[in-house]
Design a protein around this motif. Structure first.
Motif, PDB file in Angstrom:
ATOM      1  N   ALA A  35      26.676  34.504 -35.799  1.00 43.53           N
ATOM      2  CA  ALA A  35      26.394  35.080 -37.204  1.00 43.53           C
ATOM      3  C   ALA A  35      27.021  36.506 -37.485  1.00 43.53           C
ATOM      4  O   ALA A  35      27.761  36.701 -38.618  1.00 43.53           O
ATOM      5  CB  ALA A  35      24.894  35.248 -37.592  1.00 43.53           C
ATOM      6  N   SER A  36      27.227  37.028 -36.301  1.00 48.59           N
ATOM      7  CA  SER A  36      28.018  38.385 -36.374  1.00 48.59           C
ATOM      8  C   SER A  36      29.505  38.108 -36.597  1.00 48.59           C
ATOM      9  O   SER A  36      30.008  38.863 -37.497  1.00 48.59           O
ATOM     10  CB  SER A  36      27.787  39.118 -35.005  1.00 48.59           C
ATOM     11  OG  SER A  36      26.514  39.586 -34.922  1.00 48.59           O
ATOM     12  N   GLU A  37      30.133  37.279 -36.158  1.00 45.76           N
ATOM     13  CA  GLU A  37      31.243  36.881 -36.285  1.00 45.76           C
ATOM     14  C   GLU A  37      31.683  36.507 -37.625  1.00 45.76           C
ATOM     15  O   GLU A  37      32.535  36.946 -38.570  1.00 45.76           O
ATOM     16  CB  GLU A  37      31.885  35.841 -35.409  1.00 45.76           C
ATOM     17  CG  GLU A  37      33.227  35.376 -35.746  1.00 45.76           C
ATOM     18  CD  GLU A  37      33.768  34.166 -34.615  1.00 45.76           C
ATOM     19  OE1 GLU A  37      34.890  33.567 -35.198  1.00 45.76           O
ATOM     20  OE2 GLU A  37      32.989  33.739 -33.924  1.00 45.76           O
ATOM     21  N   SER A  38      30.763  35.749 -38.286  1.00 48.96           N
ATOM     22  CA  SER A  38      30.898  35.265 -39.731  1.00 48.96           C
ATOM     23  C   SER A  38      30.878  36.499 -40.503  1.00 48.96           C
ATOM     24  O   SER A  38      31.664  36.695 -41.559  1.00 48.96           O
ATOM     25  CB  SER A  38      29.822  34.175 -39.991  1.00 48.96           C
ATOM     26  OG  SER A  38      29.814  33.816 -41.176  1.00 48.96           O
ATOM     27  N   ARG A  39      29.990  37.287 -40.444  1.00 41.80           N
ATOM     28  CA  ARG A  39      29.629  38.519 -41.230  1.00 41.80           C
ATOM     29  C   ARG A  39      30.931  39.379 -41.050  1.00 41.80           C
ATOM     30  O   ARG A  39      31.349  39.858 -42.197  1.00 41.80           O
ATOM     31  CB  ARG A  39      28.356  39.030 -40.833  1.00 41.80           C
ATOM     32  CG  ARG A  39      28.156  40.231 -41.934  1.00 41.80           C
ATOM     33  CD  ARG A  39      27.692  40.073 -43.239  1.00 41.80           C
ATOM     34  NE  ARG A  39      27.614  41.114 -44.066  1.00 41.80           N
ATOM     35  CZ  ARG A  39      28.325  41.280 -45.134  1.00 41.80           C
ATOM     36  NH1 ARG A  39      28.898  40.180 -45.780  1.00 41.80           N
ATOM     37  NH2 ARG A  39      27.970  42.343 -46.024  1.00 41.80           N
ATOM     38  N   LEU A  40      31.334  39.716 -40.132  1.00 37.11           N
ATOM     39  CA  LEU A  40      32.614  40.499 -39.663  1.00 37.11           C
ATOM     40  C   LEU A  40      33.824  39.906 -40.546  1.00 37.11           C
ATOM     41  O   LEU A  40      34.756  40.426 -41.078  1.00 37.11           O
ATOM     42  CB  LEU A  40      33.116  40.744 -38.382  1.00 37.11           C
ATOM     43  CG  LEU A  40      32.071  41.750 -37.634  1.00 37.11           C
ATOM     44  CD1 LEU A  40      32.350  41.589 -36.163  1.00 37.11           C
ATOM     45  CD2 LEU A  40      32.400  43.273 -38.034  1.00 37.11           C
ATOM     46  N   GLN A  41      34.140  38.447 -40.340  1.00 34.82           N
ATOM     47  CA  GLN A  41      35.191  37.790 -41.074  1.00 34.82           C
ATOM     48  C   GLN A  41      34.967  38.011 -42.793  1.00 34.82           C
ATOM     49  O   GLN A  41      35.706  38.090 -43.250  1.00 34.82           O
ATOM     50  CB  GLN A  41      35.157  36.372 -40.828  1.00 34.82           C
ATOM     51  CG  GLN A  41      35.272  36.020 -39.411  1.00 34.82           C
ATOM     52  CD  GLN A  41      37.187  36.328 -39.169  1.00 34.82           C
ATOM     53  OE1 GLN A  41      37.625  36.690 -39.821  1.00 34.82           O
ATOM     54  NE2 GLN A  41      37.212  35.999 -38.047  1.00 34.82           N
ATOM     55  N   GLN A  42      33.745  37.825 -43.269  1.00 36.36           N
ATOM     56  CA  GLN A  42      33.588  38.042 -44.734  1.00 36.36           C
ATOM     57  C   GLN A  42      33.812  39.640 -44.869  1.00 36.36           C
ATOM     58  O   GLN A  42      34.747  39.862 -46.062  1.00 36.36           O
ATOM     59  CB  GLN A  42      31.818  37.971 -44.695  1.00 36.36           C
ATOM     60  CG  GLN A  42      31.696  36.562 -44.955  1.00 36.36           C
ATOM     61  CD  GLN A  42      30.201  36.162 -44.977  1.00 36.36           C
ATOM     62  OE1 GLN A  42      29.376  37.265 -45.268  1.00 36.36           O
ATOM     63  NE2 GLN A  42      29.718  35.102 -44.896  1.00 36.36           N
ATOM     64  N   LEU A  43      33.263  40.568 -44.318  1.00 41.05           N
ATOM     65  CA  LEU A  43      33.652  41.824 -44.627  1.00 41.05           C
ATOM     66  C   LEU A  43      35.297  41.957 -44.536  1.00 41.05           C
ATOM     67  O   LEU A  43      35.940  42.940 -45.398  1.00 41.05           O
ATOM     68  CB  LEU A  43      33.158  42.847 -43.564  1.00 41.05           C
ATOM     69  CG  LEU A  43      31.527  42.859 -43.563  1.00 41.05           C
ATOM     70  CD1 LEU A  43      30.736  43.667 -42.454  1.00 41.05           C
ATOM     71  CD2 LEU A  43      30.796  43.472 -44.820  1.00 41.05           C
TER      72      LEU A  43
ATOM     73  N   ARG B 285      36.751  40.684 -47.708  1.00 43.89           N
ATOM     74  CA  ARG B 285      36.493  41.590 -48.712  1.00 43.89           C
ATOM     75  C   ARG B 285      37.297  43.120 -48.822  1.00 43.89           C
ATOM     76  O   ARG B 285      37.813  43.380 -49.716  1.00 43.89           O
ATOM     77  CB  ARG B 285      34.896  42.061 -48.730  1.00 43.89           C
ATOM     78  CG  ARG B 285      34.684  42.718 -50.194  1.00 43.89           C
ATOM     79  CD  ARG B 285      33.291  43.000 -50.259  1.00 43.89           C
ATOM     80  NE  ARG B 285      32.800  44.015 -49.268  1.00 43.89           N
ATOM     81  CZ  ARG B 285      31.755  44.212 -48.567  1.00 43.89           C
ATOM     82  NH1 ARG B 285      30.838  43.464 -48.836  1.00 43.89           N
ATOM     83  NH2 ARG B 285      31.590  45.046 -47.640  1.00 43.89           N
ATOM     84  N   ASP B 286      37.621  43.611 -47.400  1.00 37.69           N
ATOM     85  CA  ASP B 286      37.988  44.934 -47.602  1.00 37.69           C
ATOM     86  C   ASP B 286      38.238  45.162 -46.061  1.00 37.69           C
ATOM     87  O   ASP B 286      37.397  45.827 -45.235  1.00 37.69           O
ATOM     88  CB  ASP B 286      36.872  45.905 -47.927  1.00 37.69           C
ATOM     89  CG  ASP B 286      37.309  47.262 -48.093  1.00 37.69           C
ATOM     90  OD1 ASP B 286      38.689  47.602 -47.952  1.00 37.69           O
ATOM     91  OD2 ASP B 286      36.253  48.467 -47.918  1.00 37.69           O
ATOM     92  N   PRO B 287      39.561  44.715 -45.765  1.00 37.12           N
ATOM     93  CA  PRO B 287      40.265  44.865 -44.246  1.00 37.12           C
ATOM     94  C   PRO B 287      40.207  46.329 -43.889  1.00 37.12           C
ATOM     95  O   PRO B 287      40.679  47.339 -44.666  1.00 37.12           O
ATOM     96  CB  PRO B 287      41.367  44.350 -44.339  1.00 37.12           C
ATOM     97  CG  PRO B 287      41.725  44.098 -45.626  1.00 37.12           C
ATOM     98  CD  PRO B 287      40.621  44.060 -46.455  1.00 37.12           C
TER      99      PRO B 287
ATOM    100  N   GLN C  11      44.172  39.581 -30.860  1.00 34.37           N
ATOM    101  CA  GLN C  11      44.796  39.528 -31.965  1.00 34.37           C
ATOM    102  C   GLN C  11      44.008  40.345 -32.932  1.00 34.37           C
ATOM    103  O   GLN C  11      44.516  41.340 -33.802  1.00 34.37           O
ATOM    104  CB  GLN C  11      44.584  38.157 -32.636  1.00 34.37           C
ATOM    105  CG  GLN C  11      45.746  37.115 -32.309  1.00 34.37           C
ATOM    106  CD  GLN C  11      46.958  37.537 -32.451  1.00 34.37           C
ATOM    107  OE1 GLN C  11      47.398  38.048 -33.649  1.00 34.37           O
ATOM    108  NE2 GLN C  11      48.000  37.513 -31.254  1.00 34.37           N
ATOM    109  N   ALA C  12      42.665  40.525 -32.697  1.00 37.88           N
ATOM    110  CA  ALA C  12      41.861  41.537 -33.585  1.00 37.88           C
ATOM    111  C   ALA C  12      42.069  43.023 -33.182  1.00 37.88           C
ATOM    112  O   ALA C  12      42.125  43.698 -34.242  1.00 37.88           O
ATOM    113  CB  ALA C  12      40.195  41.079 -33.389  1.00 37.88           C
TER     114      ALA C  12
END
Length: 199
Positions: free
Chosen positions: A114-122, A125-127, A150-151
């Motif tokens: 869930a954390s990974e998914s939320r970070l990807q969404q953020l 939206r706003d890298p 990579q991150a």
């Protein structure tokens, strides 16, 4: 700084635009806030904390001070305090990516997917460098070193004057077997740390 085009009779005919600065649109930064940030960057957490508290006493809704205190609490392992500061920021600005990333880093171990998914969404939206850094840390905790590297690379590319980003990129490169390149980034991390007054 807000800029407003000012048409003139000559420029309107020629298609030129004149621009002036609107002094009312400039918000001065508190000297205590600047000193707190510098103390935080140099690793003087006690001084940074005292200055951020001073800023909050003068301006209880100062998001920079709340974020600074959240970062200090997180660094000191005071997770409940860090969470409380980040939640106060989100009450003021629900889309604040720094506060969201801070909270995700606190609860990341509980639900990594869930954390990974939320970070990807953020990020979509706003890298920002801090979001990529948090994502790299999440991958590193899971042992997913190619993804972490990579991150970390993205974080470093976005903010090349940040020693932690260079250091974590070096760690990531080392874990994926790129030792010579890792050494370069370890050196960059040291140089950046010395420039900030600590290593």
């Amino acid at each position: 700084i807000e800029t407003v085009p000012i048409p003139s009779s000559r420029s309107a005919a020629a298609g030129d635009i004149s621009v002036h600065r609107d002094p009312a649109g400039v918000t001065p930064v508190s000297p205590a806030l600047m000193q707190a940030y510098e103390a935080l960057q140099s690793g003087d957490l006690a001084r940074a904390k005292a200055l951020y508290v001073q800023v909050l006493q003068a301006e209880a809704r100062n998001m920079d001070a709340l974020l600074g205190l959240g970062a200090i609490a997180l660094n000191e392992g005071r997770l409940e305090d860090a969470s409380r500061y980040y939640q106060r920021v989100l009450e003021l600005d629900p889309r604040n990516s720094y506060a969201q990333a801070g909270l995700i880093s606190i609860v990341g171990g509980a639900d990594a997917q869930a954390s990974e998914s939320r970070l990807q969404q953020l990020i979509a939206r706003d890298p920002s460098a801090v979001l990529y850094f948090c994502l790299g840390n999440l991958y590193a905790q899971q042992g997913q070193w190619p993804a972490a590297q990579q991150a970390y690379f993205q974080a470093y590319q976005m903010q090349q004057d940040h020693a932690d980003y260079a250091f974590n990129l070096a760690v990531g490169l080392e874990h994926v077997g790129q030792h010579r390149l890792a050494l370069d980034y370890y050196r960059k991390a040291l140089d950046l740390s010395f420039k900030k007054g600590h290593a």
